[in-house]
Design an enzyme around this catalytic site. Structure first.
Site, PDB file in Angstrom:
ATOM      1  N   ASP A   1      -3.732   6.283   9.591  1.00 36.85           N
ATOM      2  CA  ASP A   1      -4.007   5.120   8.748  1.00 36.85           C
ATOM      3  C   ASP A   1      -4.456   5.564   7.348  1.00 36.85           C
ATOM      4  O   ASP A   1      -5.278   6.485   7.222  1.00 36.85           O
ATOM      5  CB  ASP A   1      -5.108   4.302   9.432  1.00 36.85           C
TER       6      ASP A   1
ATOM      7  N   GLU B   1       0.433   6.792   6.853  1.00 34.61           N
ATOM      8  CA  GLU B   1       0.513   5.557   6.076  1.00 34.61           C
ATOM      9  C   GLU B   1      -0.004   5.875   4.679  1.00 34.61           C
ATOM     10  O   GLU B   1      -1.155   6.270   4.514  1.00 34.61           O
ATOM     11  CB  GLU B   1      -0.349   4.457   6.709  1.00 34.61           C
TER      12      GLU B   1
END
Length: 551
Positions: free
Chosen positions: A200, A251
């Site tokens: 993330d 990401e």
């Protein structure tokens, strides 16, 4: 560049948001046993792996992206035994497991942060603390969810950094002890049979150590692709990712091609691949998300060309239209009405014809739409609720803001998976944690599987083609009509083969001139009942798409 691909280079990954996938207990929230229940469905679709968004212990301020314990499962979702069974059951069907790792920040409920509140604790250095006055933060950086990126802690008289919610405190990656702990987390899950990690906002882990004021913006230029980001990922890769054979996808928030060429280099020294989001900002006029705007398709094609050509033979792309943070693609770039089915198929065909690893988000494969919420009480997403309050405070009209949320909110993709036309779309026997889409009686898995011309079977065929046709894995990319706002036409070439993809992005019939398309072509895919066996001048129907292959 050609060699035997890694499994992920000709594979397709399916993203599951467990909270909204399948509830087996009647709690109204999905769980891990719900994922096990639908493995046969995913096997039928043909996906190679499933990526599960966080199911760890969490106060759920940001739907699980505020992790309070990286190695414990939130009881809402089940137990470690459930997880182990999921791994075993998935692997028996040839499906790998990818977990979401939220390593930029932890929940302020995490044991590390609770310890860090004591200035004398070694855990103090696990987070980013700076001096300031109660009303004067260390600098003017903004949180991604609104307001200052700094929160005052009165007892220790310092601020801590939170690039997201105040309950999500940023970790101090400069501290080797932090990196050592995060490596242990990766080892824990690798030991349980996990095959990959989605990292993330991982390009935000390194901050400019001076923490300067940002005179021109919100501070992001001082921590996006920060000074030591590549170094830290290289270390994680050397110590954990490569030794444990983990596929990794980063990401990347507001990143650049140049950085992703390094993060996802084919030499494999940092990550396997990267997600970037530039293509999902073509309906953000002037970069502003909270507006109503039509997508700029010329800009969309320019971005894909930039990334397809820039990453080719250098690094590896992740391909996606949808995830748990984005509205539904058929609502966004397609049609929700009479052309929903061809539009959903067209968008799939355009994306899956490209180089990279395609990701399918739950419900995308049946053409799920935005849910059409009409009240602010329908929403659960912290970002949406904060923005609504902030913009109302600035005097913006409530109806206008609700229309914007209905188009742009992250909750558009978080409504329950539509399994059937039964109660709560077959998602739960209880009260769902968030409302259902208003069209689940028409758009659901049961109906899709029963109709051999449904969106589902287009996705199934695209997944199979990726294994059969190596040109999809290795071919180059040329945009044949870069300036057309209504037609997307590209060609891929590899070892004397050519793939031609044409698509109508509009609701109107559009003429297409085939140009110099000599030779013998094979019709591979189309999204209407029939299509021309050879590329020739034609009128493309609304949202029509065709693939031809020349060997």
């Amino acid at each position: 560049m050609t060699h035997l691909p890694h499994w992920w280079q000709n594979g397709v990954i399916y993203q599951i948001y467990p909270k909204s996938f399948q509830d087996t207990t009647g709690s109204g929230t999905g769980d891990l046993r719900g994922v096990i229940q639908h493995l046969d469905y995913l096997h039928k679709l043909g996906v190679d792996a499933i990526w599960l968004t966080p199911f760890y212990v969490s106060p759920q301020v940001d739907n699980g992206y505020d992790v309070a314990n990286y190695t414990a499962i939130d009881p809402t979702y089940g137990t470690l035994d459930d997880f182990d069974e999921l791994v075993t059951q998935a692997k028996s069907r040839g499906i790998r497991i990818i977990l979401d790792m939220v390593f930029n920040h932890t929940s302020t409920q995490h044991a590390w942060f609770r310890e860090a509140l004591n200035k004398e604790s070694p855990y103090r250095q696990f987070y980013i603390w700076r001096d300031g006055e109660p009303e004067t933060p260390p600098n003017n950086w903004r949180s991604k969810f609104g307001g200052s990126a700094w929160r005052w802690h009165a007892e220790s008289e310092q601020y801590y950094l939170h690039l997201f919610a105040p309950e999500q405190a940023d970790l101090n990656w400069e501290n080797p002890a932090v990196r050592a702990e995060l490596k242990k987390v990766c080892e824990f899950w690798a030991d349980r049979g996990v095959d990959g990690l989605r990292l993330d906002v991982v390009n935000l882990i390194s901050k400019d150590p001076r923490f300067p004021e940002d005179l021109d913006g919100d501070g992001r230029r001082f921590y996006t692709d920060g000074p030591r980001a590549h170094e830290f990922l290289h270390e994680m890769n050397r110590d954990v990712f490569t030794p444990r054979g983990l596929m990794t996808v980063g990401e990347m928030s507001s990143t650049s091609l140049e950085h992703c060429q390094r993060y996802a280099a084919l030499t494999g020294s940092e990550l396997s691949m990267t997600f970037n989001f530039h293509h999902l900002k073509v309906d953000y006029p002037g970069g502003e998300k909270w507006t109503l705007a039509k997508p700029d398709f010329v800009a969309l094609k320019t971005l894909f060309r930039h990334w397809q050509q820039g990453m080719h033979n250098v690094a590896w792309n992740a391909l996606f239209w949808c995830n748990h943070d984005q509205p539904r693609i058929v609502s966004r770039f397609g049609d929700e009405g009479e052309y929903r089915v061809p539009a959903a198929k067209m968008l799939a065909m355009v994306l899956h014809g490209m180089q990279g690893t395609p990701y399918i988000y739950q419900g995308e494969e049946i053409g799920m739409t935005n849910p059409h919420f009409t009240r602010i009480t329908d929403y659960r997403d912290v970002e949406s609720l904060n923005m609504f309050a902030e913009l109302r405070n600035d005097g913006r009209d409530a109806d206008e803001l609700l229309a914007i949320l209905a188009s742009k909110s992250r909750d558009n993709s978080r409504t329950p998976m539509q399994w059937s036309n039964g109660d709560n779309a077959g998602f739960t026997a209880g009260e769902p944690w968030i409302g259902l889409g208003d069209n689940y009686q028409q758009i659901n898995v049961e109906a899709a599987l029963a109709d051999d011309s449904s969106v589902f079977y287009t996705y199934q065929k695209l997944i199979a083609l990726r294994k059969q046709e190596a040109i999809l894995t290795w071919g180059n990319y040329q945009d044949l009509l870069p300036n057309s706002p209504v037609l997307w036409c590209y060609r891929r070439e590899w070892k004397g083969q050519t793939l031609l993809v044409i698509a109508n992005l509009s609701r109107e019939i559009q003429p297409w001139q085939a140009g110099q398309m000599r030779g013998n072509w094979q019709l591979v895919m189309h999204n209407y009942e029939e299509a021309s066996p050879q590329p020739c001048a034609m009128n493309l129907r609304p949202f029509e798409a065709v693939w031809w292959l020349q060997k």
